[in-house]
Each structure stands twice: as C-alpha cells, then as structure tokens.
Scaffold this motif. Sequence first.
Motif, mmCIF file in Angstrom:
data_model
loop_
_atom_site.group_PDB
_atom_site.id
_atom_site.type_symbol
_atom_site.label_atom_id
_atom_site.label_comp_id
_atom_site.label_asym_id
_atom_site.label_seq_id
_atom_site.Cartn_x
_atom_site.Cartn_y
_atom_site.Cartn_z
ATOM 1 N N THR A 185 0.786 -1.460 0.099
ATOM 2 C CA THR A 185 0.162 -0.034 0.017
ATOM 3 C C THR A 185 0.960 1.200 0.002
ATOM 4 O OG1 THR A 185 0.270 0.242 2.191
ATOM 5 C CG2 THR A 185 -1.699 -1.252 1.278
ATOM 6 N N LYS A 186 0.420 2.249 -0.371
ATOM 7 C CA LYS A 186 0.845 3.677 -0.361
ATOM 8 C C LYS A 186 1.245 3.984 1.145
ATOM 9 C CE LYS A 186 1.535 5.427 -4.437
ATOM 10 N NZ LYS A 186 2.785 5.830 -4.907
ATOM 11 N N SER A 187 2.275 4.644 1.382
ATOM 12 C CA SER A 187 2.673 4.682 2.963
ATOM 13 C C SER A 187 2.592 6.083 3.425
ATOM 14 C CB SER A 187 4.032 4.428 3.080
ATOM 15 O OG SER A 187 4.768 4.811 4.368
ATOM 16 N N GLY A 188 2.487 6.152 4.746
ATOM 17 C CA GLY A 188 2.675 7.441 5.566
ATOM 18 C C GLY A 188 3.838 7.699 5.630
ATOM 19 N N ILE A 189 3.998 8.779 6.472
ATOM 20 C CA ILE A 189 5.469 9.261 6.844
ATOM 21 C C ILE A 189 5.692 9.512 8.337
ATOM 22 C CG2 ILE A 189 7.185 10.981 6.610
ATOM 23 C CD1 ILE A 189 5.893 11.402 3.687
ATOM 24 N N VAL A 190 6.775 9.112 8.800
ATOM 25 C CA VAL A 190 7.047 9.500 10.150
ATOM 26 C C VAL A 190 8.418 10.306 10.101
ATOM 27 C CG1 VAL A 190 8.172 8.532 12.486
ATOM 28 C CG2 VAL A 190 6.208 7.391 11.520
ATOM 29 N N ARG A 191 8.349 11.459 10.504
ATOM 30 C CA ARG A 191 9.576 12.464 10.923
ATOM 31 C C ARG A 191 9.932 12.760 12.402
ATOM 32 N NH1 ARG A 191 6.292 15.419 6.850
ATOM 33 N NH2 ARG A 191 7.382 15.221 4.846
ATOM 34 N N GLY A 192 11.044 12.506 12.579
ATOM 35 C CA GLY A 192 11.484 12.650 14.038
ATOM 36 C C GLY A 192 12.872 13.131 14.271
ATOM 37 N N ARG A 193 13.292 13.070 15.579
ATOM 38 C CA ARG A 193 14.646 13.588 15.906
ATOM 39 C C ARG A 193 15.009 12.599 16.956
ATOM 40 N NH1 ARG A 193 15.280 18.973 18.662
ATOM 41 N NH2 ARG A 193 17.319 18.981 17.880
ATOM 42 N N VAL A 194 16.388 12.345 16.941
ATOM 43 C CA VAL A 194 17.170 11.369 18.031
ATOM 44 C C VAL A 194 18.082 12.155 18.662
ATOM 45 C CG1 VAL A 194 18.288 9.313 18.075
ATOM 46 C CG2 VAL A 194 16.746 9.382 16.476
ATOM 47 N N LEU A 195 17.858 12.147 20.137
ATOM 48 C CA LEU A 195 18.527 13.086 20.940
ATOM 49 C C LEU A 195 19.378 12.378 21.966
ATOM 50 C CD1 LEU A 195 15.778 15.736 21.495
ATOM 51 C CD2 LEU A 195 17.489 15.737 20.005
ATOM 52 N N ASP A 196 20.391 12.788 22.414
ATOM 53 C CA ASP A 196 21.175 11.821 23.663
ATOM 54 C C ASP A 196 20.616 12.446 24.810
ATOM 55 O OD1 ASP A 196 22.208 14.366 24.486
ATOM 56 O OD2 ASP A 196 24.147 14.011 23.315
ATOM 57 N N ALA A 197 21.072 12.004 25.811
ATOM 58 C CA ALA A 197 20.300 12.319 27.182
ATOM 59 C C ALA A 197 20.240 13.539 27.811
ATOM 60 C CB ALA A 197 20.953 11.183 28.458
ATOM 61 N N ASP A 198 21.334 14.405 27.031
ATOM 62 C CA ASP A 198 21.435 15.911 27.302
ATOM 63 C C ASP A 198 20.518 16.566 26.106
ATOM 64 O OD1 ASP A 198 23.229 15.427 29.517
ATOM 65 O OD2 ASP A 198 24.946 15.358 28.028
ATOM 66 N N ARG A 199 19.870 15.900 25.443
ATOM 67 C CA ARG A 199 18.996 16.627 24.513
ATOM 68 C C ARG A 199 19.706 17.212 23.325
ATOM 69 N NH1 ARG A 199 14.011 15.689 25.308
ATOM 70 N NH2 ARG A 199 13.098 16.963 23.602
ATOM 71 N N ALA A 200 21.111 16.640 23.306
ATOM 72 C CA ALA A 200 21.811 17.167 21.995
ATOM 73 C C ALA A 200 21.413 16.204 20.790
ATOM 74 C CB ALA A 200 23.255 17.104 22.436
ATOM 75 N N PRO A 201 21.406 16.625 19.693
ATOM 76 C CA PRO A 201 21.231 15.827 18.497
ATOM 77 C C PRO A 201 22.271 14.773 18.150
ATOM 78 C CG PRO A 201 21.008 18.237 17.884
ATOM 79 C CD PRO A 201 21.525 18.194 19.221
ATOM 80 N N MET A 202 21.786 13.682 18.064
ATOM 81 C CA MET A 202 22.718 12.518 17.578
ATOM 82 C C MET A 202 22.967 12.701 16.248
ATOM 83 S SD MET A 202 23.153 10.439 20.386
ATOM 84 C CE MET A 202 23.679 8.835 19.703
ATOM 85 N N GLN A 203 24.303 12.318 15.853
ATOM 86 C CA GLN A 203 24.720 12.616 14.633
ATOM 87 C C GLN A 203 24.737 11.259 13.729
ATOM 88 O OE1 GLN A 203 28.156 14.927 14.287
ATOM 89 N NE2 GLN A 203 27.280 16.696 15.420
ATOM 90 N N ARG A 204 25.005 10.004 14.412
ATOM 91 C CA ARG A 204 25.007 8.695 13.802
ATOM 92 C C ARG A 204 24.060 7.995 14.354
ATOM 93 N NH1 ARG A 204 29.973 11.094 13.696
ATOM 94 N NH2 ARG A 204 31.189 11.141 11.774
#
Length: 523
Positions: free
Chosen positions: A157-176
């Motif tokens: 079927t055609k898909s929906g989309i999930v967008r999000g962010r992955v952060l570390d415990a200090d809420r800094a963005p993860m890069q990998r």
Amino acid sequence: MHLPTNQKKPFFRSPAGWATLGTVPVLALGAFLLWPSASQSHAADALDASPDVRAKYVNRGLFRSGDEEPGDVEARAITGRVYSIDGQPLAGVQVSATSFAIAGNLPTTAASLETDAEGRFEMRLPDGSYQLVANKSGYGPSFVPAQTGESVSLVMTKSGIVRGRVLDADRAPMQRFVVDVLTAAPDSFAAPMPLWSKRFEVTDGTFEVDQLPAWPVVIRATAVDHAPAFSNAIYIEKPGDTREVELVLGEGCVLEGTVKDGAGRPLVDVFIDAEARFAGGVSEVSMEAASRAESDENGHFRIEHAPSGKVVIRGYDGEHAPSTVVVEMTDCKLAKPLELVMSDGGSITGVARKGDGTPLPGARLTLMQRAIGFVNVIADEEGQFRFDSIPPGNTRLELLHGNQRTSTSVRVEEGGVTERDITIHPTGQGEIRGRITAGGTPLVGVQVLVAANRGREQGLDIRYPVTDKDGVYKLAGLPEGHYAVNVVTSAKTEGVQVETGQVAVLDLDIAEPQKRSAREEVE
C-alpha cells in the motif's frame, strides 16, 4: 512521543479492523492468528560490534535429514510476485529473505533481490522456512512467512510518513544512528525482522521514514555506546499522513552474569542476546534490543548499554534449549550479577496423519516460537516425528501437506515429553470460489488464505488456493463451517459460511475499504 523503557501502560492499543489474518502485524490477532521486511536489516551491522560469533548454534529452520551439514541442504526456490494496492505489478521492489542463522530470535538476511518489470522474483535458498519482506520507497512494507517450494504474493500500500529527531540524554542531536521500523508478534510465533532499517549521518538528529505498513509499528533508534530507544505504537491510517516522534538515547545499564549448565558448570561460547519487554494489552511482547555478548572461558558475559525496564536475556549454544532469564532494571546502579542456566528443555513427539487417520510419511512439520524461530523436521516413513531441546512454554506446531496446513498450539514442559499427533483436516463436500481484484483489476497468481478454527484440539484448518489468469480462486472439498478468507499480505479479510454440497461465492477487492475487522469475522 518518546517511550521510556520502563513504561508500564499497554504498548499497543489497536484500532478496530487493523488486525488481519495472514499479515502478521502485531498483537490482538486473537485465537485466529495464523502467522504471528526496504533496505536489508542492519543485523549484520549490529553483529560487527559484537564479539566473534563462535557459538555452536545450529539453524534448525532448515529441512535436513541424516547427517547433512548446513551447507549440504538442498537449495529450492521461493517464487512470487509483488503488487500495489491498485493491482499493478511493482518493479524494482527489494525482496529480502531472513532466517535464524545466529540465534533463534535474531532474524538474519539469507538473500535479497529486486523484482523484475512484471513484479516477479525467484529466490533460491537452502530448503527451509524463511520470512520475506518487500520494500520500495513510498510504499508500506509487506511481510509474509514462506517455505521453499512455495509461490507467494505480496501486496503493498502507499505509505504514510514518520518524521522525528534522535537526541542524547542531554537533549543534544545525535549525528550517527540507525532507525528501524518494528512490528510485534506474540511469543508463540517467530521473531519478525525489522520492516525497514536505515543508517543516518546528520548534524541535527533528524530522520524520515516513508515506508510504513497498514498496522501499528514501533520506531526504534540505536547508536554506538547508547541504549536503544523505542517509540509508542504508531498507526498511520491514511497514505500520506504524517506523524512526529522524538527518541532519546541514554547510556543504559550494564548487565553481567555467568552462564552455567544444569550441574552448575560454566559454559563457554554461549551467544547472549538482550530484548526489551513491554506490556502489550493482551500479553507482553519483546523487542530486540541490539545488545549482544558471548560467554568467556569462565562462563562470564557482559552486556553494555542494555535498556532499563524489563529485559529478557536469552542464551544459545546449540547443545541446550534456548534459555532465558528475565530482569527488571529500575535503577542501573542496583544491577546484580545474573545467572543464566542453560536447560535441556522438553520434547514433542507424535504422528502426522492424513484426514482418514492413516500415517503421513515424509510430512513436513514446523515449530515456531520467539526463542527458537523456526524448527523443521520431516516425519519418517511411519509418519512419526520428534522435536528436542525446545524451551518450556506454548509453541505453535504446523503440519504442511500440499497447499493445506494444520496449525495448533502445544505446551512444552521442562524435562518432559509432550505427545501430540497432528492431522491434516479431512475433506468435505463444500466449496468456496470467488474473484480477487484491486480496483476492478483481476489479480493473477495471488495467494488466498482460507481458514477455519476447528477448536483447541484440532487446531486451525488453513488452505492456500492461488488465483488464475482471471483472478479467480476455487477451493473444493471443504467441510462445512465458517471460514475467514484473506488476500495474503493485504488487509482484506471477510467471512463466509460453507454448507455441504453447496458453493459459497466470495469476491474480494483489496482496494475497497475493509467492511469489518478480522476479529469480528472469527469470534
């Protein structure tokens, strides 16, 4: 929408109508559940970070006889075709087959290829049981278990989309990090592979998933030196709809312990795998936590960055039954040494029979459970079969004969032998026929799953007719009763009553909205 790993509320709350026969999705498939995914799974990447795999685990999902070595098992083909929900063959779909070569709860990729211009594929594999997943950008993944020698079809079927962010415990963005789309199944079924997996290298921790199925899923994020994070269940009902999710990766806990045999002797080279355990409404479900280790010469193991909350530790060594210990991690600082005792498990023995009660020599039988994946045996010339080293608990047993299966649940006790004959259900004088379409377009070569619940002792009576060049399926010789009819890997399931000497007609169009839920059909 981050779900802490010690979350206690039910993990899945299923909207009406999403649970379907033959699809596998998630929980709440009820007594009629038949089976309890695109890039390839990142299982191989995760194994790169683990110790050398020297454990003696044997993939029992292959059919072998005598003293055959794994490499000597005969290769056979799984063939199939992939369709879109509007009935068009899909070219360039990535179809992957997974087996359980490393451990019984860890799907590993056995082969992968792309469909041709007509949506067809042919995959030659050692004779055994596999899980197939189809992936294509913009479409929801399709998933089906299959055995070599079978021809299967998958609908996307055609898909929906999930967008999000992955952060570390200090809420800094993860890069990998790696993002996986996971589905859940009861413990009495083999562990499903990730439906979608991708490695991200970004500066702001963002990710996007455009390959989501038509049932609830969980988004998992993993990264080196961090414990995994799991989202709440996400269900996107309409293609193109979007959901937002935020996942926070902590350091997790260190779990240490010793693996021993029943006499208390330490065991070396035992493969150790960790799973996160969640409440799932009807029952608990497990999610593979990408944390692994191997016991040393003193039987010691150490798993770093395990999630908090309830964690299942499983051990595999090929000489014992897969064995489990469960720990509740409320505070990582209070973690105590674990002791994992590898047990001999139990056995199942019986006779495979035809509908008239006579033995069925050479029958193919499959056991499935989360801890063991698939275990296959071939009955001897008197129809007798035996499964050994099976962990205690409920296990699903299936007998295959032609395009028909009998599926039932068997209880295994530690150190015991469960005697359980299993019979291919007899024929009758009823018939089901119909036409399978998608928006009015006939679907050619599509599997149709026709199933009746014959009760706890007799189990499920499952049959698989295939549509012809006009999209027509026919299934004669049916005993009377109520049957659920499903277009395999689609959400379309409806019920029909079969009477002796009568022809029941049921047409299905997979592009039309589902009229009622599979649960309503079988209750």
